[in-house]
Design a protein around this motif. Sequence first.
Motif, PDB file in Angstrom:
ATOM      1  N   ALA A   1      -5.177  -6.024  10.149  1.00  0.00           N
ATOM      2  CA  ALA A   1      -6.239  -6.934  10.583  1.00  0.00           C
ATOM      3  C   ALA A   1      -6.730  -7.849   9.462  1.00  0.00           C
ATOM      4  N   SER A   2      -6.132  -7.737   8.275  1.00  0.00           N
ATOM      5  CA  SER A   2      -6.665  -8.434   7.105  1.00  0.00           C
ATOM      6  C   SER A   2      -6.332  -9.925   7.074  1.00  0.00           C
ATOM      7  N   GLY A   3      -5.286 -10.325   7.774  1.00  0.00           N
ATOM      8  CA  GLY A   3      -4.844 -11.714   7.713  1.00  0.00           C
ATOM      9  C   GLY A   3      -3.822 -11.974   6.629  1.00  0.00           C
ATOM     10  N   ALA A   4      -3.626 -11.012   5.714  1.00  0.00           N
ATOM     11  CA  ALA A   4      -2.617 -11.161   4.663  1.00  0.00           C
ATOM     12  C   ALA A   4      -1.312 -10.510   5.116  1.00  0.00           C
ATOM     13  N   ALA A   5      -0.201 -10.953   4.547  1.00  0.00           N
ATOM     14  CA  ALA A   5       1.051 -10.226   4.746  1.00  0.00           C
ATOM     15  C   ALA A   5       0.906  -8.860   4.077  1.00  0.00           C
ATOM     16  N   TRP A   6       1.516  -7.848   4.670  1.00  0.00           N
ATOM     17  CA  TRP A   6       1.338  -6.513   4.102  1.00  0.00           C
ATOM     18  C   TRP A   6       2.560  -5.644   4.320  1.00  0.00           C
ATOM     19  N   THR A   7       2.676  -4.668   3.430  1.00  0.00           N
ATOM     20  CA  THR A   7       3.751  -3.693   3.491  1.00  0.00           C
ATOM     21  C   THR A   7       3.153  -2.326   3.205  1.00  0.00           C
ATOM     22  N   ALA A   8       3.436  -1.360   4.058  1.00  0.00           N
ATOM     23  CA  ALA A   8       3.024   0.020   3.821  1.00  0.00           C
ATOM     24  C   ALA A   8       4.261   0.808   3.417  1.00  0.00           C
ATOM     25  N   LEU A   9       4.273   1.281   2.183  1.00  0.00           N
ATOM     26  CA  LEU A   9       5.381   2.084   1.679  1.00  0.00           C
ATOM     27  C   LEU A   9       5.088   3.541   2.023  1.00  0.00           C
ATOM     28  N   ARG A  10       5.705   4.014   3.090  1.00  0.00           N
ATOM     29  CA  ARG A  10       5.467   5.391   3.536  1.00  0.00           C
ATOM     30  C   ARG A  10       6.350   6.335   2.720  1.00  0.00           C
TER      31      ARG A  10
ATOM     32  N   TYR B   1       0.844  -1.192   0.000  1.00  0.00           N
ATOM     33  CA  TYR B   1       0.000   0.000   0.000  1.00  0.00           C
ATOM     34  C   TYR B   1       0.881   1.243   0.000  1.00  0.00           C
ATOM     35  N   THR B   2       0.549   2.206  -0.834  1.00  0.00           N
ATOM     36  CA  THR B   2       1.331   3.443  -0.880  1.00  0.00           C
ATOM     37  C   THR B   2       0.826   4.391   0.203  1.00  0.00           C
ATOM     38  N   SER B   3       1.512   4.378   1.320  1.00  0.00           N
ATOM     39  CA  SER B   3       1.165   5.206   2.469  1.00  0.00           C
ATOM     40  C   SER B   3       1.963   6.508   2.401  1.00  0.00           C
ATOM     41  N   GLN B   4       2.079   7.178   3.530  1.00  0.00           N
ATOM     42  CA  GLN B   4       2.697   8.504   3.571  1.00  0.00           C
ATOM     43  C   GLN B   4       3.747   8.588   4.663  1.00  0.00           C
ATOM     44  N   HIS B   5       4.883   9.145   4.310  1.00  0.00           N
ATOM     45  CA  HIS B   5       5.917   9.439   5.284  1.00  0.00           C
ATOM     46  C   HIS B   5       5.328  10.323   6.391  1.00  0.00           C
ATOM     47  N   GLY B   6       5.638   9.990   7.621  1.00  0.00           N
ATOM     48  CA  GLY B   6       5.122  10.777   8.740  1.00  0.00           C
ATOM     49  C   GLY B   6       3.711  10.414   9.155  1.00  0.00           C
ATOM     50  N   ALA B   7       3.207   9.275   8.660  1.00  0.00           N
ATOM     51  CA  ALA B   7       1.859   8.840   9.037  1.00  0.00           C
ATOM     52  C   ALA B   7       1.912   8.234  10.438  1.00  0.00           C
ATOM     53  N   VAL B   8       1.855   9.103  11.433  1.00  0.00           N
ATOM     54  CA  VAL B   8       1.894   8.677  12.829  1.00  0.00           C
ATOM     55  C   VAL B   8       0.802   9.420  13.586  1.00  0.00           C
ATOM     56  N   PRO B   9       0.356   8.882  14.718  1.00  0.00           N
ATOM     57  CA  PRO B   9      -0.693   9.562  15.484  1.00  0.00           C
ATOM     58  C   PRO B   9      -0.266  10.984  15.860  1.00  0.00           C
ATOM     59  N   GLY B  10      -1.197  11.906  15.751  1.00  0.00           N
ATOM     60  CA  GLY B  10      -0.940  13.287  16.113  1.00  0.00           C
ATOM     61  C   GLY B  10      -0.533  14.183  14.970  1.00  0.00           C
ATOM     62  N   ASN B  11      -0.160  13.602  13.830  1.00  0.00           N
ATOM     63  CA  ASN B  11       0.226  14.419  12.686  1.00  0.00           C
ATOM     64  C   ASN B  11      -0.974  15.262  12.250  1.00  0.00           C
ATOM     65  N   PRO B  12      -0.828  16.590  12.219  1.00  0.00           N
ATOM     66  CA  PRO B  12      -1.977  17.424  11.871  1.00  0.00           C
ATOM     67  C   PRO B  12      -2.359  17.384  10.395  1.00  0.00           C
ATOM     68  N   TYR B  13      -1.491  16.842   9.538  1.00  0.00           N
ATOM     69  CA  TYR B  13      -1.828  16.737   8.123  1.00  0.00           C
ATOM     70  C   TYR B  13      -2.879  15.654   7.962  1.00  0.00           C
ATOM     71  N   ARG B  14      -4.076  16.051   7.572  1.00  0.00           N
ATOM     72  CA  ARG B  14      -5.241  15.182   7.639  1.00  0.00           C
ATOM     73  C   ARG B  14      -5.127  13.874   6.874  1.00  0.00           C
TER      74      ARG B  14
END
Length: 297
Positions: free
Chosen positions: A142-151, A115-128
């Motif tokens: 929670a999906s049960g599949a192996a996963w990778t988040a590309l931040r 999944y193409t996620s976002q750098h700095g995707a952490v709790p509290g980040n004000p960027y919506r």
Amino acid sequence: MTTLVNLCGKAKNMIVVTGATGGLGGATVEHLLRRVPADRIGVSVRDPGRARHLADRGVRVRQGSYEDPAALRDSFAGAEQVLLVSGNDPAADMVGLHRRAVEAAVEAGAHRILYTSQHGAVPGNPYRPSDVHLATEAILGASGAAWTALRNGAYGPLDQVLGPWQRTGVIAKPEDGPVPYTDRADTAEATAAVLAGDRRFDGPVNLTAPAAVTFDDLAGIASDLTGRTIARVVLDDDQWIADQIATGVPEQMARLMLTYYQAARAGYFAEADPLLAELLGREPHTVADRLAADLAA
């Protein structure tokens, strides 16, 4: 903690990429074609006609969109890995759409979801948008599949980031902070390397340029490249919002962008990561490289 898994020797099957007629997805497919046979690559696109150039090269092209789970399941059929390119429509329920895509990949039997996620995707980040990415990563977990988040580090064109500095001689933006502005071409190449290679990453990983810079830094680099003084002017947040609205930017969009500057000044994007360079096997393009290329274009 991120876990690196070595899958040497494991049989590799189809890789399906969503958003393959978009900028990041399309560039990722081009890099995949240099690494794996075309018949191992599938794409899921809204309009198959726009992917004719891929079909002509042997890529499996099927119609699919996050709004249509049944079509997604068909487009993901036979995939060992699925790359979900995140949506960015602020008016849509992106978390719900991403959930449908994850569920479709699982139902289609995908072994790993990227999944193409976002750098700095952490709790509290004000960027919506960070909230969307965090929620999607939780769905993946929670999906049960192996996963990778590309931040991914911010990879927008620098002329959009900086504004009309070449004409005005000024970078006039709200107060910012250090950001590892990343070349989209490098991001796509590294994404293809992860999809095609023997390295698999469990959980989130950062793909960023090796150094974080501020608008002050960029003004200095631009001055050196052009031989003229490029000034950095810090605009008041409210004044910047008013100026954006006056030029026709919807207020909601302007306020969304302001949260990006607020996150940057609070340090949420400050940490650069060496992984991108490792995956590329070379140094990623710097902001100086990119500004020089823009000037030469």
